[in-house]
Scaffold this active site. Structure first.
Site, PDB file in Angstrom:
ATOM      1  N   GLN B 220     -85.903 -54.186   7.840  1.00 54.70           N
ATOM      2  CA  GLN B 220     -85.313 -55.264   8.634  1.00 54.70           C
ATOM      3  C   GLN B 220     -84.960 -56.460   7.744  1.00 54.70           C
ATOM      4  O   GLN B 220     -84.344 -57.423   8.239  1.00 54.70           O
ATOM      5  CB  GLN B 220     -86.299 -55.722   9.718  1.00 54.70           C
ATOM      6  CG  GLN B 220     -86.640 -54.622  10.720  1.00 54.70           C
ATOM      7  CD  GLN B 220     -87.702 -55.008  11.740  1.00 54.70           C
ATOM      8  OE1 GLN B 220     -88.648 -54.282  11.989  1.00 54.70           O
ATOM      9  NE2 GLN B 220     -87.544 -56.157  12.361  1.00 54.70           N
ATOM     10  N   ARG B 367     -92.323 -57.199  18.390  1.00 51.57           N
ATOM     11  CA  ARG B 367     -91.595 -58.248  19.132  1.00 51.57           C
ATOM     12  C   ARG B 367     -92.510 -59.433  19.400  1.00 51.57           C
ATOM     13  O   ARG B 367     -92.480 -59.985  20.496  1.00 51.57           O
ATOM     14  CB  ARG B 367     -91.130 -57.662  20.464  1.00 51.57           C
ATOM     15  CG  ARG B 367     -89.646 -57.399  20.545  1.00 51.57           C
ATOM     16  CD  ARG B 367     -89.327 -56.683  21.838  1.00 51.57           C
ATOM     17  NE  ARG B 367     -87.944 -56.864  22.223  1.00 51.57           N
ATOM     18  CZ  ARG B 367     -87.138 -55.902  22.628  1.00 51.57           C
ATOM     19  NH1 ARG B 367     -87.583 -54.650  22.673  1.00 51.57           N
ATOM     20  NH2 ARG B 367     -85.895 -56.168  22.998  1.00 51.57           N
ATOM     21  N   CYS B 368     -93.278 -59.828  18.400  1.00 54.07           N
ATOM     22  CA  CYS B 368     -94.304 -60.830  18.671  1.00 54.07           C
ATOM     23  C   CYS B 368     -93.848 -62.240  18.379  1.00 54.07           C
ATOM     24  O   CYS B 368     -94.573 -63.172  18.686  1.00 54.07           O
ATOM     25  CB  CYS B 368     -95.573 -60.546  17.883  1.00 54.07           C
ATOM     26  SG  CYS B 368     -95.454 -60.938  16.139  1.00 54.07           S
ATOM     27  N   GLU B 737     -87.249 -61.283  21.799  1.00 55.67           N
ATOM     28  CA  GLU B 737     -88.690 -61.113  21.984  1.00 55.67           C
ATOM     29  C   GLU B 737     -89.234 -61.723  23.254  1.00 55.67           C
ATOM     30  O   GLU B 737     -90.349 -61.393  23.669  1.00 55.67           O
ATOM     31  CB  GLU B 737     -89.416 -61.678  20.769  1.00 55.67           C
ATOM     32  CG  GLU B 737     -89.250 -60.747  19.585  1.00 55.67           C
ATOM     33  CD  GLU B 737     -89.530 -61.403  18.277  1.00 55.67           C
ATOM     34  OE1 GLU B 737     -90.149 -60.759  17.425  1.00 55.67           O
ATOM     35  OE2 GLU B 737     -89.136 -62.569  18.119  1.00 55.67           O
TER      36      GLU B 737
END
Lengths: 162, 784, 288
Positions: B220, B367-368, B737
Site C-alpha cells: 500500500q 481500516r483502523c 475507514e
C-alpha cells in the site's frame, strides 16, 4: 508421474500431461496462463477460485486438474463473446459490484450458473447462491444489485419479439 | 480544435469506474499473475512454537529434493546484517530467527526452488530442533515479575515497550473527583485481522547485469518500501524499483515490510533469479499485521443532567513480539487520543502502555485509521454506559454533549483541532430516517411480551489524512503526498500519485478531481499509481489519507496547470491575462464570455503556439503538506432482535448517515461504506484471533477466522450530510475507514440495549451466540 | 499448500475400484474430494494413490427401490438438494442438503463421501441416523449392508474395511403422516455445525407417534442417535409436553466438546432448543 488429460477450456480443447497433484486452479493460471481465476485461501472457504466445470460452479483449488479430464471448464476469460461483455460483467460494472476485483471472477462464474437455472432470482436467492464466495470489499449489496441488473437485461433480451 | 467541456460537473457524479473493465474480464494484474522468465519460487519454514530456542536447523534433506536451489536461514542473513531489520515503529524485528522464536508461525528459514511444488516439498523437509520456553500470551501478565522475558535483544529487560500520555492528568482527576456521576467500564477490543482476499506476496528480481533490483510487491506504500529497502539492504535507492501491481484488498495489512519480502530479495541476489513468494491464507492470518488487541478502561464523570466533565482512559496494548505497527513516529498509540469523539468534554486524559507477548506483531491495521477504531468504540460504549446509569436516552445524551455546530474549528482537550462538523443535523437526519421514536415505542411493547429488541447508536467523529509535517512522519519521512500531471497535445492527461489504491477507485475519483479542475472529462484523465520509477514520492494509501492528502495534491497540481494554461489562453484570446477568467470549464474573456478557449485548446497550443518566453509543455507536480487532518463523522443506528432460544442476534436494520465532506463519486463512497460496515459487523459478531496458553493460534484459516457471506451480512442503508472541510482544496474529508470506526459500537450498543432491562451494561466483542445465551439464561430467559 | 505427490486411477467399475484398493494399501477413494483434498493440501493426509470413482455409472444413481431411496456414492449434495423427488418425498434430506457446506462445495462433495469421512460435525450422519438409513458396502466378497449407526464407529472411523467401498446409502421411504426436518446452528454459511438436529417422524392414524428418529450432529465423537429422546415420543400424541421432554433428553444425551463455537453447557442447551424446533417443524409439516 504424469497423466494425460483432455480438457476443454472456454471452448478450446487442450491435451496435456499433468502431475496428478496439480490443482485445477494452477492448471488454469499457470499451465494455460488464464490468470483471471484467483486463489484466496487454503481451506476451500473463499470461492475466489470458482470456475464452471460442466456448467456447475466448483472451487478449482479443491479439484485436481486430472479430475477435469474429459470435462468442459469455463472461466471469466470466456464470459465475453465476440468482444461483447456478458450481461453479468456489464451489471457488475454498472452497479459497482466490485472494488479490488479479486473475488469478481468467482462471483461472475457462480452467478452465471445461478441465472442459467434461475433467471429471475430474489435478493435472498442471490445471497444464498453466492454464500460460497467471499468478498471483503463490497459488503455484497451492490453484487446483488449487479446480478439483478444482469437478470433484467437477459430477460429483456430473451423477451419474445412483438 | 475547440472541444466541449463536460456539460455536467464531474465532481459528485456517480461515474462508472474506469478500473473495472480489466477486473470484470479477469485481466487484472495481481502479484501472483506476474511471471518473469527464469523465475523461481520460495516457501517459508515457520516455527510451530510460540517461544523457543532454536537448537539446530538442518538443510540437508531439503537440499536433496530435486528442484531445490537454496535454503536460507537467519545465519545466512546475519552474514549480510539482515537477520534483523528496523520496523516502522522504531523497534527492530527478526527477518529469519537465529537464536529463538517469539511467536507461532514466525519465519525460521526459506526454501527456494524451481517449482512451487519443490519449494513446498523442500520446506517440509527442513529439520528444525527447538527447546520450548515458557509462553506469555496474556498481556495483563506481561509486566508480572515472573513473566518470561521475551526480548533479550533489548537493553531494557522488560516486556514493557513504551508508555504514552495525552491530556491533563491533574485537571481530569480533579474534575472526575468533583463529578456528580461517575461511570467506569473495562472494554476489550479483541485481536482481529484485516484479511483481504488476496494474501501478501512479492517477486524480487535482482538483475546483476543492470544492477537494478525490482520488487513487485503487494504494498500500500511502494515509495516507503523503496526507501526502507535502500536503508536496510544498503542498496542505492535509484537502483531499486518497487512496483505495486493490482492489489486484491489491503485494509492496512499490506503497509508493513514483511520478512518474506526481505528474504526474497536476498534469495534473488543469491540465486541470480527472480524469486516469487506468495503466502498462504494460514501464513497471512498467523503472521502478518494483526489489528486492535487493546485492553481499555474508561471513566466518564458527568453532571447528573448528563453533561460530561471528564474522560479518563487507560489502555494496555498487546503488540505481539515486535513493535512493528505502522504508526507515525511520536504517535505510538496512533491517533487514539481522538477518543473524545464528537463531544465537548471539558477535561480528558489518556494513557497507554504497550507490552510484548508471544504473538505475531502488528496492531495498526483493518481500516483502523491509526487506532481510531479503538478510540471511537471506547467512547461510544462509554456514552451508552453513562446513559444507562442516568436512565437517559442515548441519543439525547449524545446531543447534549456534542460540539456545537458553530464551534468549529474546535480544539479538543487532547489537542486535535477539528476542521468542521454539524453533529446535531447529522444525528437528526439519522433519527428521522430510522424512525427512532417509533422504534422505541415498538421496543417497549415487545419488552412487555418478553421479546428482545435493541437499538444502538454510534455518533462518531474520526480523524484521517495523515498528516501535517509539523507533527507527523513515518521513519522520518513526512506524510505529504503528491500528484504529477501531464497534459498531452490533444488535451488528454496522465496523472500519477504517490498513493496506492487497493480497490478504493482512485483511477476514477482522482480522474474526476483532475478533470473537474481542468475542464476535461474523467475519461480524458489516465491515473497511474504504484510504480516508484514513475510515480512521485508519496506515503501510500492507508488511514483514509488518499483523498485528504493526494486528493488535495491532485486539485492543487491541476490548479498549477491551470495557472500556466491561463497564460496560454490569454495568448490565444489575444487579451491580457488579467482579462481571462475560468468558468464553466473554460477560459473566457471577462465581459465577453462568448470568446473562450478550452483546456484542450491550451494544451495543443502548449506544444505548438506559445506566448513568447513561456516554456513549452503543460505539466506540473505538487507535493502537498496538509495543514491539518480532516474529521469525517456520522451517525450509525443498528436495530437488532435477539432469538431467546439460541442467543443469535439478527440485525434487522442498519442505517449509516456519513459526512465525509465534499463527495467526489457517491457510488464509490457508498461502496466504501458497505464494505466497512461489513467488516465492523464481522468484528462485532464473529471475528477474533485467540491464542491458547501455549501460544497456539486458534484462528489461522477461514474455517475459524470468520468472514461473513452474503447470507449473514445485513442489507445496509446509507445516507449523507455534507459539511465540507474548510482547509481541503475541494472540501473533501475521506471516508474509507469511517464505517469500521463507527459501526462496532452501534452493534454492541444495540445488543446491550436489548438486554438493558436485565441490568446488562456491557458485553465484549465478539458477540457470539454463547455469550448472549449465557446472559439470557442467567436472567431466566428461554425460548425453545 | 501443495499436496504430496500421488498416482491417480479412474476405474470404470466398482470391481476395478476394489481391486485397486487391494493392490495399494496407501490408496484412497476419491469422489468429490471436498474433505480429502483440503487435508492433502495441509499434508495431513498423503495417500499414494487416488481412486476416482466418479466415472462409474452405477454410483450416480439416485432412485427409489424396495421401499427405500438408494443414493449412490457419486451423487453430490447439490443433486440431492435440487431433486424434485427429494423435495417432495424426503423433506429431512432436502433440509439437510441445503445446509451442507456452501452451495459451490455442494456441487462436488458427495453424501457418501461425507459419511465415510465420518466427521461427527458432518450433517449427513445425524440426518441419516434420524432417517434410519443403512449403508451398502461393496467389497471383494460382494455387497453387505448395515445400519448407519453401526457403520459410524468413532471420529473419522467407520466399519469400512481397507478394501471396501461405500457404494450407496439407502433411506427408508417415509410413509403417510410423516415429516422430517434438519435444523443447524452455524456461525456462518460453510462453518461446521455449532449444533444441529435432524428428526424424522411418522404418526399413526390416531395422531400418536409411531416412529421417531432424532439424530444429533456435533454432539460428541460420533453422530449420535438420541434414543432416549425418541422414546419420549413413541406412542404419545405429539404435543408440546412430549416435545419439550424429548428436547431435554436430547440435551442430556449430547456430549459435545467445547471449542470456538461455544462451551459445553451452551451446546447442550442448543440441542434441546433445536430438537424442540425441529419436532415442531415436522409436526407442522405433517399437519399441513
Amino acid at each position: 508421474m504424469s497423466y494425460r488429460i483432455e480438457v476443454t477450456v472456454n471452448g478450446l480443447r487442450h491435451a496435456l500431461d499433468v502431475e496428478p497433484r496439480l490443482p485445477l486452479v494452477y492448471f488454469l493460471r499457470e499451465t494455460l496462463g488464464l490468470t483471471g481465476t484467483h486463489i484466496g485461501c487454503d481451506t476451500t472457504s473463499c470461492g475466489a477460485c470458482t470456475v464452471l466445470l460442466d456448467g456447475k460452479p466448483v472451487k478449482s483449488c479443491t479439484v485436481f486438474a486430472v479430475q477435469a479430464d474429459g470435462c468442459a471448464v469455463e472461466t471469466v476469460e470466456g464470459l465475453a463473446s465476440n468482444g461483447e461483455l456478458h450481461p453479468l460483467q456489464k451489471g457488475f460494472w454498472e452497479k459497482h459490484g466490485l472494488q479490488c476485483g479479486y473475488c469478481t471472477p468467482g462471483m461472475l462464474m457462480t452467478t452465471k450458473a445461478l441465472l442459467a437455472r434461475n433467471p429471475s432470482p430474489s435478493d435472498d436467492e442471490i445471497r444464498t447462491a453466492i454464500s460460497g464466495n467471499i468478498c471483503r470489499c463490497t459488503g455484497y449489496l451492490n453484487i446483488v444489485k449487479a446480478v439483478q441488473e444482469a437478470a433484467a437485461e437477459i430477460a429483456g433480451a430473451n423477451a419474445p419479439v412483438e | 480544435m475547440a472541444t466541449e467541456a463536460p456539460s455536467q460537473p464531474v465532481l459528485g457524479q456517480a461515474l462508472k469506474r474506469k478500473e473495472d473493465p480489466r477486473f470484470i474480464q479477469g485481466q487484472g494484474r495481481y502479484l501472483d499473475d506476474i511471471r518473469l522468465p527464469a523465475m523461481v519460487y520460495m516457501a517459508i519454514v515457520r516455527s510451530p512454537y510460540a517461544h523457543a530456542r532454536i537448537r539446530s536447523i538442518e538443510k540437508k534433506a531439503a537440499l536433496e529434493i530435486p528442484g531445490v536451489l537454496a535454503v536460507i536461514t537467519g545465519e545466512d542473513l546475519a552474514g549480510l546484517g539482515l537477520h534483523w531489520m528496523p520496523t516502522l515503529a522504531g523497534d527492530k524485528q527478526m527477518v529469519l530467527a537465529t537464536e529463538k522464536v517469539l511467536f507461532q508461525y514466525q519465519e525460521v528459514a526459506a526454501v527456494v526452488a524451481e517449482s512451487r511444488e519443490a519449494a513446498y516439498d523442500g520446506a517440509a523437509a527442513v529439520e528444525v530442533e527447538y527447546d520450548a520456553l515458557p509462553v506469555l500470551v496474556d498481556a495483563k501478565k506481561a509486566l508480572d515479575p515472573e513473566a518470561p522475558l521475551l526480548r533479550e535483544d533489548r537493553e531494557k529487560k522488560s516486556n514493557h515497550i513504551w508508555h504514552w500520555e495525552s491530556g491533563d492528568a491533574k485537571a481530569t482527576a480533579d474534575a472526575m473527583a468533583k463529578a456528580e456521576v461517575v461511570v467506569k467500564q473495562d472494554v476489550y477490543f479483541p485481536r482481529c485481522h484485516a484479511s483481504p482476499l488476496e494474501t501478501c506476496g512479492c517477486i524480487a528480481e535482482m538483475n546483476k547485469a543492470t544492477g537494478r533490483l525490482t520488487l513487485y510487491v503487494t504494498s500500500q506504500a511502494p515509495h516507503v518500501y523503496r526507501t526502507v529497502l535502500a536503508l536496510v539492504a544498503k542498496l542505492p535507492e535509484h537502483m531499486i524499483r518497487v512496483v505495486s501491481p493490482d492489489i486484491g484488498g489491503g485494509f492496512g495489512a499490506k503497509v508493513g515490510v514483511y520478512p518474506g519480502y526481505v528474504v526474497a530479495v536476498v534469495a534473488s541476489i543469491v540465486t541470480g533469479r527472480p524469486v516469487k513468494w506468495v503466502e498462504t491464507r494460514t501464513e497471512h492470518l498467523a503472521s502478518t499485521a494483526f489489528a486492535r488487541d487493546y485492553h481499555m478502561s474508561v471513566e466518564l464523570g458527568a453532571t447528573k443532567e448528563g453533561r460530561v466533565q471528564a474522560l479518563r482512559v487507560h489502555t494496555l496494548a498487546d503488540h505481539g513480539a515486535f513493535d512493528s505497527q505502522a504508526n507515525p513516529t511520536k504517535w505510538p498509540a496512533g491517533l487514539f487520543n481522538i477518543c473524545t469523539g464528537s463531544y465537548d468534554f471539558a477535561n480528558a486524559f489518556v494513557d497507554v502502555d504497550a507490552v510484548y507477548t508471544n504473538k505475531p506483531p502488528g496492531g495498526v491495521s483493518y481500516r483502523c485509521s491509526f487506532r481510531v477504531t479503538e478510540a471511537s468504540y471506547l467512547v461510544e460504549r462509554a456514552m451508552d454506559v453513562l446513559a444507562a446509569e442516568l436512565k437517559a436516552d442515548p441519543a439525547e445524551l449524545r446531543r447534549k454533549n456534542f460540539i456545537p455546530a458553530d464551534s468549529f474549528p474546535y480544539t479538543t482537550p487532547l489537542g486535535w483541532t477539528y476542521d468542521s462538523g454539524n453533529y446535531q443535523a447529522n444525528l437528526d437526519k439519522a433519527l428521522e430516517k430510522i424512525g427512532y421514536a417509533e422504534l422505541r415505542r415498538e421496543q417497549a411493547e415487545r419488552r412487555k411480551r418478553g421479546e428482545l429488541m435493541g437499538i444502538g447508536i454510534s455518533t462518531f467523529t474520526e480523524i484521517v489524512g495523515a498528516g501535517p509535517s509539523a507533527q507527523f512522519d513515518i521513519l522520518g519521512l513526512k506524510m505529504f503526498d503528491s500528484a504529477e500531471i501531464r497534459v498531452h497535445p490533444t488535451g488528454k492527461a496522465l496523472a500519477r500519485f504517490g498513493v496506492r489504491h487497493q480497490g478504493q477507485g482512485h483511477e476514477t475519483t482522482f480522474a474526476q478531481i483532475v478533470a473537474s479542475e481542468l475542464g476535461l472529462t474523467a475519461a480524458d484523465v489516465l491515473v497511474e499509481e504504484g510504480d516508484t520509477d514513475t510515480a512521485p514520492y508519496g506515503l501510500g494509501t492507508y488511514g483514509s489519507r488518499s483523498t485528504p492528502v493526494a486528493g488535495g495534491a491532485a486539485a492543487l497540481c491541476a490548479r498549477r496547470i491551470r495557472e500556466k494554461a491561463k497564460k496560454i489562453a490569454a495568448h490565444l484570446l489575444e487579451c491580457g491575462e488579467h482579462d481571462v477568467e475560468w468558468a464553466e470549464g473554460k477560459f473566457r474573456v471577462s465581459g465577453a464570455p462568448e470568446r473562450s478557449v478550452t483546456m484542450q485548446d491550451c494544451a495543443f497550443a502548449a506544444y505548438t503556439n506559445l506566448p513568447p518566453g513561456l516554456e513549452p509543455g503543460l505539466e506540473a507536480t505538487y507535493y502537498y503538506d496538509p495543514p491539518n487532518f480532516t474529521f469525517p463523522f456520522g451517525t450509525y443506528i443498528a436495530v437488532v432482535d435477539i432469538d431467546p432460544g439460541t442467543g443469535e442476534v439478527k440485525v434487522r436494520r442498519f442505517l449509516a448517515v456519513d459526512d465525509c465532506g465534499t463527495i467526489i463519486n457517491p457510488m464509490i463512497v457508498d461502496g466504501q461504506i458497505h464494505g466497512g460496515l461489513t467488516e465492523g459487523f464481522a468484528i462485532a459478531f464473529m471475528q477474533e484471533i485467540p491464542y491458547d496458553a501455549e501460544g497456539n493460534c486458534l484462528a489461522s484459516n477461514f474455517t475459524e477466522y470468520l468472514v461473513p457471506t452474503a447470507v449473514e451480512t445485513p442489507r445496509w442503508e446509507t445516507d449523507r450530510t455534507t459539511t465540507p472541510s474548510p482547509h481541503h482544496p475541494i472540501g473533501a474529508k475521506g471516508v474509507g475507514e469511517s464505517p469500521n470506526v463507527g459501526s462496532p459500537a452501534a452493534f454492541v450498543n444495540a445488543v446491550v440495549d436489548a438486554l438493558s432491562h436485565f441490568g446488562v451494561r456491557h458485553v465484549d466483542m465478539p458477540l457470539t451466540r454463547d455469550k448472549i445465551w449465557r446472559i439470557l439464561r442467567q436472567h431466566g430467559v428461554d425460548g425453545a | 499448500m501443495i499436496s504430496a505427490a500421488f498416482e491417480y486411477a479412474v476405474p470404470k467399475t466398482l470391481a476395478e475400484a476394489i481391486a485397486l484398493l487391494r493392490r495399494d494399501p496407501g490408496g484412497k477413494i476419491l469422489a468429490g474430494g471436498q474433505s480429502l483434498i483440503p487435508m492433502m493440501r495441509f499434508r495431513l493426509a498423503a495417500p499414494s494413490l487416488l481412486i476416482d470413482i466418479t466415472r462409474i455409472p452405477e454410483l450416480h444413481v439416485m432412485r427409489e427401490e424396495d421401499g427405500a431411496l438408494r443414493i449412490g456414492a457419486a451423487v453430490s449434495h447439490a443433486e440431492i438438494e435440487n431433486a424434485a423427488l427429494i423435495a417432495q418425498r424426503y423433506p429431512l434430506l432436502a433440509s439437510t442438503a441445503a445446509v451442507v457446506a456452501d452451495p459451490v462445495v455442494r456441487n462436488r462433495g458427495t453424501l457418501c463421501g461425507s459419511l465415510v469421512h465420518a466427521d461427527p460435525a458432518g450433517d449427513w450422519g445425524a440426518a441419516l441416523i434420524a432417517a434410519r438409513a443403512e449403508v451398502v458396502i461393496a467389497g471383494p466378497a460382494g455387497e453387505r449392508r448395515m445400519p448407519l449407526e453401526e457403520f459410524l464407529i468413532d471420529t473419522f472411523t467407520t466399519a469400512l474395511g481397507e478394501d471396501e467401498v461405500l457404494a450407496a446409502v439407502r433411506v427408508p421411504t417415509p410413509g403417510p403422516r410423516s415429516g422430517g426436518s434438519y435444523l443447524k446452528i452455524e456461525r456462518k454459511v460453510g462453518d461446521f455445525a455449532t449444533a444441529a438436529v435432524g428428526v424424522q417422524l411418522t404418526l399413526d392414524a390416531q395422531g400418536r407417534v409411531e416412529r421417531a428418529g432424532i439424530g444429533l450432529c456435533a454432539a460428541g465423537p460420533v453422530s449420535l442417535r438420541a434414543a432416549a429422546a425418541e422414546q419420549r415420543l413413541i406412542g404419545k400424541p405429539l404435543d408440546d409436553a412430549a416435545i419439550a421432554s424429548a428436547g431435554q433428553e436430547a440435551a442430556a444425551a449430547a456430549d459435545p466438546a467445547a471449542d470456538t463455537r461455544g462451551p459445553v453447557d451452551f451446546k447442550k442447551d442448543m440441542f434441546r432448543v433445536l430438537t424442540v424446533r425441529a419436532l415442531r417443524a415436522a409436526r407442522a409439516a405433517i399437519a399441513g
